[in-house]
Every structure is written in structure tokens, then in C-alpha cells.
Design a protein around this motif. Structure first.
Motif, short mmCIF file in Angstrom:
data_model
loop_
_atom_site.label_atom_id
_atom_site.label_comp_id
_atom_site.label_asym_id
_atom_site.label_seq_id
_atom_site.Cartn_x
_atom_site.Cartn_y
_atom_site.Cartn_z
N ALA A 34 0.83 -1.20 0.00
CA ALA A 34 0.00 0.00 0.00
C ALA A 34 0.87 1.26 0.00
CB ALA A 34 -0.92 -0.02 1.22
N GLY A 35 0.25 2.41 0.27
CA GLY A 35 0.99 3.67 0.35
C GLY A 35 1.59 4.05 -0.97
N ASN A 36 2.92 4.22 -1.00
CA ASN A 36 3.60 4.59 -2.25
C ASN A 36 4.23 3.41 -2.96
OD1 ASN A 36 5.64 4.06 -0.49
ND2 ASN A 36 6.71 6.01 -0.72
N GLY A 37 3.73 2.20 -2.68
CA GLY A 37 4.23 1.02 -3.36
C GLY A 37 3.96 1.07 -4.85
N SER A 38 4.81 0.39 -5.62
CA SER A 38 4.63 0.36 -7.08
C SER A 38 5.40 -0.82 -7.64
CB SER A 38 5.13 1.65 -7.73
OG SER A 38 6.55 1.72 -7.66
N LYS A 39 5.11 -1.14 -8.91
CA LYS A 39 5.79 -2.24 -9.59
C LYS A 39 7.26 -1.93 -9.81
CE LYS A 39 4.68 -0.70 -14.33
NZ LYS A 39 4.23 0.63 -13.89
N GLU A 40 7.60 -0.64 -9.90
CA GLU A 40 8.98 -0.25 -10.25
C GLU A 40 9.98 -0.77 -9.23
OE1 GLU A 40 11.64 3.75 -11.18
OE2 GLU A 40 9.52 3.93 -10.66
N ARG A 41 9.64 -0.65 -7.95
CA ARG A 41 10.60 -1.08 -6.93
C ARG A 41 10.78 -2.59 -6.91
NH1 ARG A 41 7.76 0.56 -1.27
NH2 ARG A 41 8.13 2.59 -2.23
N LEU A 42 9.87 -3.34 -7.58
CA LEU A 42 9.97 -4.80 -7.63
C LEU A 42 10.70 -5.30 -8.87
CD1 LEU A 42 6.37 -5.73 -6.39
CD2 LEU A 42 8.44 -5.31 -5.04
N THR A 43 11.22 -4.37 -9.69
CA THR A 43 11.89 -4.76 -10.93
C THR A 43 13.01 -5.77 -10.72
OG1 THR A 43 11.33 -2.67 -12.01
CG2 THR A 43 13.18 -3.91 -12.93
N PRO A 44 13.91 -5.58 -9.74
CA PRO A 44 14.98 -6.58 -9.55
C PRO A 44 14.45 -7.96 -9.19
CG PRO A 44 15.56 -4.52 -8.46
CD PRO A 44 14.11 -4.41 -8.85
N VAL A 45 13.36 -8.02 -8.42
CA VAL A 45 12.77 -9.33 -8.09
C VAL A 45 12.24 -9.98 -9.37
CG1 VAL A 45 11.01 -10.53 -6.75
CG2 VAL A 45 12.17 -8.54 -5.78
N GLY A 46 11.59 -9.19 -10.22
CA GLY A 46 11.10 -9.72 -11.49
C GLY A 46 12.23 -10.22 -12.36
N GLU A 47 13.31 -9.49 -12.40
CA GLU A 47 14.45 -9.91 -13.21
C GLU A 47 15.05 -11.20 -12.68
OE1 GLU A 47 16.85 -6.44 -12.97
OE2 GLU A 47 15.89 -5.44 -14.69
N GLU A 48 15.01 -11.37 -11.37
CA GLU A 48 15.53 -12.60 -10.76
C GLU A 48 14.71 -13.80 -11.23
OE1 GLU A 48 18.66 -13.87 -8.93
OE2 GLU A 48 18.16 -11.82 -8.30
N PHE A 49 13.38 -13.66 -11.25
CA PHE A 49 12.53 -14.74 -11.74
C PHE A 49 12.76 -14.98 -13.23
CE2 PHE A 49 9.91 -14.01 -7.90
CZ PHE A 49 9.70 -15.33 -7.52
N ALA A 50 12.83 -13.90 -14.00
CA ALA A 50 13.03 -14.05 -15.44
C ALA A 50 14.33 -14.76 -15.75
CB ALA A 50 12.99 -12.68 -16.11
N GLY A 51 15.37 -14.49 -14.94
CA GLY A 51 16.65 -15.15 -15.13
C GLY A 51 16.61 -16.64 -14.88
N ARG A 52 15.57 -17.11 -14.20
CA ARG A 52 15.41 -18.55 -13.97
C ARG A 52 14.42 -19.18 -14.95
NH1 ARG A 52 16.87 -18.72 -8.46
NH2 ARG A 52 17.96 -16.77 -8.01
N GLY A 53 14.03 -18.40 -15.97
CA GLY A 53 13.14 -18.94 -16.99
C GLY A 53 11.67 -18.78 -16.71
N CYS A 54 11.32 -18.04 -15.67
CA CYS A 54 9.90 -17.82 -15.34
C CYS A 54 9.35 -16.64 -16.12
CB CYS A 54 9.73 -17.53 -13.84
SG CYS A 54 10.19 -18.89 -12.76
N GLY A 55 8.05 -16.66 -16.38
CA GLY A 55 7.38 -15.46 -16.82
C GLY A 55 7.26 -14.49 -15.66
#
Length: 534
Positions: A34-55
Motif C-alpha cells: 500500500a501507500g507509495n508502493g509500485s511495480k517499479e521497486r519490484l523490478t529486480p525481483v522480477g528480473e531474478e525470476f526471469a533469469g530462472r526462466g519464469c514469466g
């Protein structure tokens, strides 16, 4: 490749990113707080999953980041609906999902687990929040909104439907817990953990130096980020399955497995072998019980061996134990499966109570060659947490003394309806869960069963169990305040959250046993004890 998109939903434009993976790979859905949360701050987590072959799929809920809309108009329901709209539009139908929620999105993950069912193969909860049912459809507003008022209501979260959804979840689950969470109370975190350890392939990831905002923490701390993603993607229970296969009778294999309802301290699975015979696997997943597993499971193993030669006490047969996790993923014990089922309904209640009392009498007649350990109290005047009021103060004062003298007997120590099996023709066919077996006063076993009966069936049944026990020829119990000491020593261990005992009961159909109902029953039971024995 991960790319941006926008999607219209309910009059608003939602901003998101999506990409990576393939038709047979899971998609990691990342949901900010909540608050000022956004998808942008989760970009490195997303890249970590993508690097393992996940969507990877992430969105800004309305009123956040690059999405339109007003935050004050958002609600838990609308967050869920927005996540569903984006998932259904971007992830192939029936494609597996890994749901990762931060803070408020712990609730959203639970809502999505209920919605998508077996499509959800793993969930990651980072400093998760859960909310009272009445909060789900209320706009967040601002300042002194109704939503804020619900959140400020003490313990309003305890009956959260999200906890039931997490309790029923059987896939991989990782709970990330910061060392300094200034937002989520520790009681909420423990309740989420209790729910997840009921059935899931659970891992707790403690991050000692982190604050509440784990999205920002993972953004800047690559090692912790990688450990979190690794924990979500590992296949659970591999070692346990391999260990278990070695313990089976020669030539036998496991044909099917299913959860057994009614457990609280451990996960219980029924295993049907290829020849139709049945076993039970007990595994300690909750951190507290996992820590104490060497003593608990080795004790149960020795007690099951002892009881194999006892008449009148139908206990399981021990097959194997791995109490120190040398071979399996969790401390585990493999045993035979007894016939019958747990009964927590109201039908034939009087007859069942007499059978329970008679069975406890038989347990107290066991004379072991070597005494088990001395009993342990499960609360104390210093530890007990009770509601405000003269009744509770008076009850706590009763246990502010040295324990009364007693003649020791063989105690089950956790004897209650949830640990007893009945046949359809109303016979006791099994007594299970012998990890707490002790040596101590018979009053303590009577007290524990009485507390459970008071919560499950009403205070009058808890108050009357002593009479049933004595009518069946039980051991002589203490009189007056001495007996009261043992009864309150047990019942006060369930204050102020008597509802924590009822999760398995609700699974077995007693959905009316809400925290409020159980709290009222516990108070009435304690009052009745004081009136009768003080």
C-alpha cells in the motif's frame, strides 16, 4: 523480454509489465504493498525470476505508480479484481502461477489463491497483512475512514478469511520476515505462519536487518533477493519422499497421499500403498515444533513402542522416525494408520464423553518400566495473557503458587477429542499424538480434555468431565483449590486467543466456532471453575 503494457479495467488504466517464460513455465505475479508502493521497486525481483526462466507479471494497482485512479477509492476487493483482470489477460489459461505479495498484498495473494486454486504452485509473502472480512469491500479513504477504523479495532484480523485460504493451500510457500517490522504486528505474522504450516510446503526466511518494506530491501540487497527466489522455486518434500520410500515394506510403493484434517502442531498425511494398506506420515513444519522435534518425536517413538504391548490403548504402530532431519526435509515419523475418524460434532455427544473418560482412565493405568519426563506447564502467571477484568485477575492469582503435591501417573498430556478416533458404531479405535507424554497429576489430563470440551461443545461439558472421569473409576483427583490450580493452569494457556485451537475444528465442519464464540466460552468456563472450586 519484459515489456510494459496498459490495460483498461473498471474505468481506469492499469500500468504493468509482462514477459519472459514460455508455455510450460510458471509466471511470477508480483504485487506491491500500500501507500507509495509500485511495480517499479519490484523490478529486480522480477528480473531474478526471469533469469530462472519464469514469466513475470507486475502491475500498479489504481492510484499507484503509473496507473490512473484515486488511492482513496481503492479497496481490497478492487485490488483483487484488478489482479485477476491483468492475470487473465496476460497469462495463458491454466498456466501455473507463482504469487508474490508485499504487505497489503498478502491479503491479495490469499484472495487469488482461493480464486485460482491448483494453478497456484508457489506463494511468497513478504511482511504480509491480512484483514477482517468486513474490510474487504470498504474503500481505503483517507484519515478517519471506515477502513482505518476497522484496522484500529483490536484483533479485528484474527478471523480473517485470508487465514482460512492460506490454511487450505498445499503448494510451495515462503514467508519472508524482516527483523524490524514497524508496520505488521508479530501476532499477525505468527497467525499467517500458523495458517501456512497447516498444509503448505513451508519455508520461513528471516531477514534480521531488514525493515518492513521488503520490496525496497530486495531492490538493494541481491543476496537476500536471490535466496528468496531460490526458496520459491525449489521443489519441496523431495528428501522426505526418498526417505519414506526406504521405510515401506519390501516391494511396496505409495499410490496416493492426502492430508488428514484435525492436526495443529504438525502436518498429517495419509499414505495409501499399492496393496491398499494405509500409513500416516507426521511432519513438524512449524518452526517452534521443528526446533523441539528431536525430543518430541523420539519421545513419541518410544511411547508407541511401549504401548504396542498394552491392552485397551489403541495406538499406532511405529515404522520409522527421523527426528533430527538427517534424511528428510522436516522432522518426520511414519506409523500405521488406525481405523475410525475424529468426531467434533454434537451427535451422540453424551456417549462419546463417557467413552473419552473411560479411555483416559485406561491410559492412567499404564505402568511403564521407565517413567517418561515430568510434565511441563504450558503457561505461568508471568506468561499468561488475559483480557482485562476482575474475573481474569482472580483466575491468574489462583496459579500464583507452588504446584500442589500429587501422586504421579502416566499422562497422555494432550488428550482431547481431536486426538481420539471413533468407529461408526461408536467405539474408540485410536488414540494418537503421543509427543507430549509425561509423568504428572491425573488432574492435568482431565483439565486439558475439559478445556477442549468447554470450547468445542460448551462450558457445561468441560465443567462436567471430572465427574465422568471419576464415574469410570479414574484416579483420585485433588480437591478444591488444588484441583482448581490444575484446571486453570491449562485453560489460561488459551487466553486471550482461544480461537487458535479451532482451525482444525473448523476444517472438520465446526465453522460456527469463531474467535468471538470461543472467547465467550472460555470466559464462561473459567467463571464456572471459580464458582465450583474456589
Amino acid at each position: 523480454m519484459i515489456s510494459s503494457f496498459t490495460q483498461r479495467h473498471d474505468g481506469e488504466r492499469l500500468s504493468g509489465v509482462y514477459g519472459g517464460g514460455g508455455p510450460d513455465r510458471a509466471t511470477a505475479v508480483l504485487l506491491h504493498g500500500a501507500g507509495n508502493g509500485s511495480k517499479e521497486r519490484l523490478t529486480p525481483v522480477g528480473e531474478e525470476f526471469a533469469g530462472r526462466g519464469c514469466g513475470v507479471l507486475a502491475l500498479d494497482f489504481s492510484g499507484h505508480g503509473e496507473s490512473t485512479g484515486e488511492l482513496r477509492e481503492l479497496s481490497l476487493r478492487r485490488r483483487f479484481e484488478q489482479a485477476v483482470a491483468v492475470i487473465d489477460a496476460r497469462v495463458p489459461a491454466e498456466g501455473p502461477l507463482i504469487l508474490v505479495g508485499f504487505s497489503m498484498s498478502g491479503q491479495t495473494v490469499a484472495d487469488l489463491v482461493r480464486h485460482y486454486g491448483e494453478r497456484v504452485t508457489a506463494i511468497g509473502l513478504c511482511s504480509p497483512a491480512v484483514y477482517a472480512a468486513e474490510a474487504w469491500d470498504v474503500p481505503f479513504g483517507s484519515g478517519n475512514s471506515r477502513f482505518s477504523a476497522i484496522l484500529r479495532t483490536p484483533d479485528s484480523w484474527r478471523g480473517a478469511p485470508a487465514l482460512d485460504a492460506l490454511r487450505a493451500y498445499e503448494g510451495r510457500a515462503v514467508l519472508a520476515v524482516p527483523g524490524h517490522d514497524e508496520v505488521i504486528p508479530s501476532d499477525v505474522t505468527e497467525a499467517v505462519q500458523d495458517a501456512l504450516t497447516a498444509r503448505s510446503q513451508y519455508t520461513r526466511l528471516d531477514i534480521p536487518d531488514a525493515p518492513h518494506r521488503l520490496g525496497l530491501w530486495f531492490h538493494d540487497h541481491a543476496d537476500d533477493r536471490r535466496e528468496f527466489v531460490d526458496a520459491l522455486l525449489v521443489e519441496g518434500w523431495t528428501a522426505t519422499r526418498a526417505w519414506m520410500a526406504k521405510q515401506l515394506p519390501a516391494g511396496r510403493t505409495v499410490a496416493t497421499t492426502r492430508f488428514l484434517s484435525g492436526g495443529w502442531s504438525s502436518q498429517m498425511r495419509a499414505l495409501t500403498l499399492d496393496d491398499g494398506s494405509d500409513l500416516v506420515l507426521r511432519s513438524f513444519v512449524k518452526p517452534f515444533f521443528r526446533h523441539h522435534a528431536p525430543g518430541l518425536l523420539n519421545r513419541e517413538a518410544s511411547i508407541l513402542t511401549l504401548l504396542a504391548g498394552q491392552d485397551g490403548i489403541p495406538a499406532p504402530e511405529l515404522l520409522a522416525v527421523d527426528a533430527t532431519v538427517e534424511h528428510s526435509d522436516h522432522p518426520s515419523l511414519l506409523m500405521s494408520r488406525l481405523p475410525g475418524r475424529v468426531r467434533v460434532d454434537e451427535e451422540d455427544l453424551v456417549q462419546r464423553l463417557d467413552l473419552l473418560a473411560a479411555q483416559l482412565v485406561r491410559i492412567h493405568r499404564v505402568v511403564p518400566d521407565e517413567r517418561p519426563r515430568a510434565y511441563q506447564a504450558w503457561t505461568s502467571p508471568e506468561q499468561v495473557r488475559v483480557p482485562d477484568g476482575a474475573l481474569w485477575e482472580r483466575a491468574v492469582d489462583v496459579i500464583r503458587r507452588e504446584p500442589p503435591s500429587y501422586e504421579g501417573v502416566f499422562l497422555h498430556r494432550d488428550f482431547h477429542p481431536g486426538n481420539v478416533l471413533f468407529t461408526d458404531d461408536l467405539r474408540i479405535s485410536g488414540v494418537v499424538d503421543w509427543v507430549e507424554t509425561s509423568w504428572g497429576p491425573a488432574d492435568l489430563d482431565v483439565a486439558h480434555c475439559s478445556t477442549a470440551l468447554a470450547l468445542l461443545h460448551g462450558p457445561e461439558h468441560g465443567l462436567g468431565f471430572r465427574d465422568r472421569y471419576e464415574a469410570q473409576g479414574g484416579r483420585r483427583l485433588a480437591d478444591g483449590t488444588d484441583h482448581l490450580y490444575w484446571r486453570l493452569l491449562d485453560s489460561l494457556a488459551y487466553a486471550p486467543d482461544a480461537g487458535k485451537l479451532a482451525g482444525p475444528w473448523r476444517e472438520l465442519g465446526r465453522t460456527e466456532l469463531t474467535p468471538a464464540v470461543l472467547g465467550e466460552r472460555l470466559e464462561a468456563y473459567v467463571d464456572g471453575l471459580l464458582q465450583r472450586y474456589a
